[in-house]
Scaffold this active site. Structure first.
Site: not given
Length: 264
Positions: A11, A130
């Protein structure tokens, strides 16, 4: 049976690898290029690079970092964050990615999935989902087949809720041409308390394409559960690898000892 894949996730925010909890409170986890090289040496099956603030900041993926990362790895590289157009997909693949992960744009403009699959092949198109629970006990993310649970898709790095049902959406994007689904539980992300197994199982039972488990890995038990109960084809993790709690080799050896087919 195909080997199950172990995938570290980078990330990236402001050019650095970070790791948060429930998408906030980020800790620095190093340089993405150095981390990528280390995972390549460790025997990771693939690597995922997510520019987590690109969509929120309405900018493109940091392709210069992608290029430098791609130069260090000789395993499949998936890149996501800020990919909104077919040109973005092309540029990201030209920068060295093998696949692109599309989240916000796939919700707003589903045609990008079909056009991307037609232009570059469905194997290049990963749709990231998500999802957050809206009903039920969010503290218990384990098996609960009789519990009435729903999940809603979130966009912009998991920060903006939608009314899109995650299970229905997973089926729809597969029909549109997605070659893989990257399923992340916002509730579990960064907690190291385990993946949302029920979310994974319900999507995997319906999916005809590979499903990658994401969000919540804290140990090998969690990964085994995502493969065994969650029916996933791959497990993605960040914290436990970035902060050297486990090596890729350790995870693979422990999974292999439980009968999970992995590449050693």
């Amino acid at each position: 049976m195909l080997a199950k894949r172990i995938i570290p996730c980078l990330d990236v925010k402001d050019g650095r690898v970070v790791k948060g909890v429930n998408y906030v409170n980020f800790r620095d986890a190093g340089d993405p290029v150095e981390q990528a090289a280390w995972y390549n040496e460790q025997g990771a099956d693939e690597l995922t690079f997510l520019d987590i603030s690109a969509s929120l900041e309405r900018r493109d993926t940091v392709l210069d970092v992608v290029r430098r990362t791609a130069e260090q790895v000789f395993i499949p590289l998936t890149v996501g964050g800020g990919i909104r157009t077919i040109d973005d997909i092309r540029d990201t693949l030209k920068a060295g990615a093998d696949k692109v992960s599309i989240m916000t744009a796939a919700v707003r403009n589903p045609e990008i999935i079909t056009e991307g699959a037609e232009r570059f092949g469905s194997q290049c198109i990963v749709v990231a989902i998500d999802a957050k629970r809206v009903v039920g006990d969010e503290e218990d993310l384990g098996p609960a087949p009789d519990e009435e649970i729903q999940w809603r898709v979130h966009t912009h790095g998991g920060t903006r809720p939608t009314e899109v049902d995650a299970l229905e959406y997973a089926q729809r994007v597969e029909e549109l041409g997605a070659g893989e689904l990257l399923v992340t539980s916002i509730d579990a992300d960064g907690t190291k308390a385990g993946y949302d197994l029920e979310l994974l199982r319900r999507i995997s039972e319906r999916a005809g394409v590979p499903v990658i488990a994401s969000g919540g890995a804290g140990n090998v038990d969690h990964m085994y559960d995502a493969i065994d109960y969650g029916l996933c084809d791959a497990v993605l993790a960040a914290s436990i690898f970035h902060f050297r709690e486990y090596t890729i080799r350790q995870v693979k050896e422990e999974l292999a000892a439980r009968g999970v087919p992995v590449r050693l």
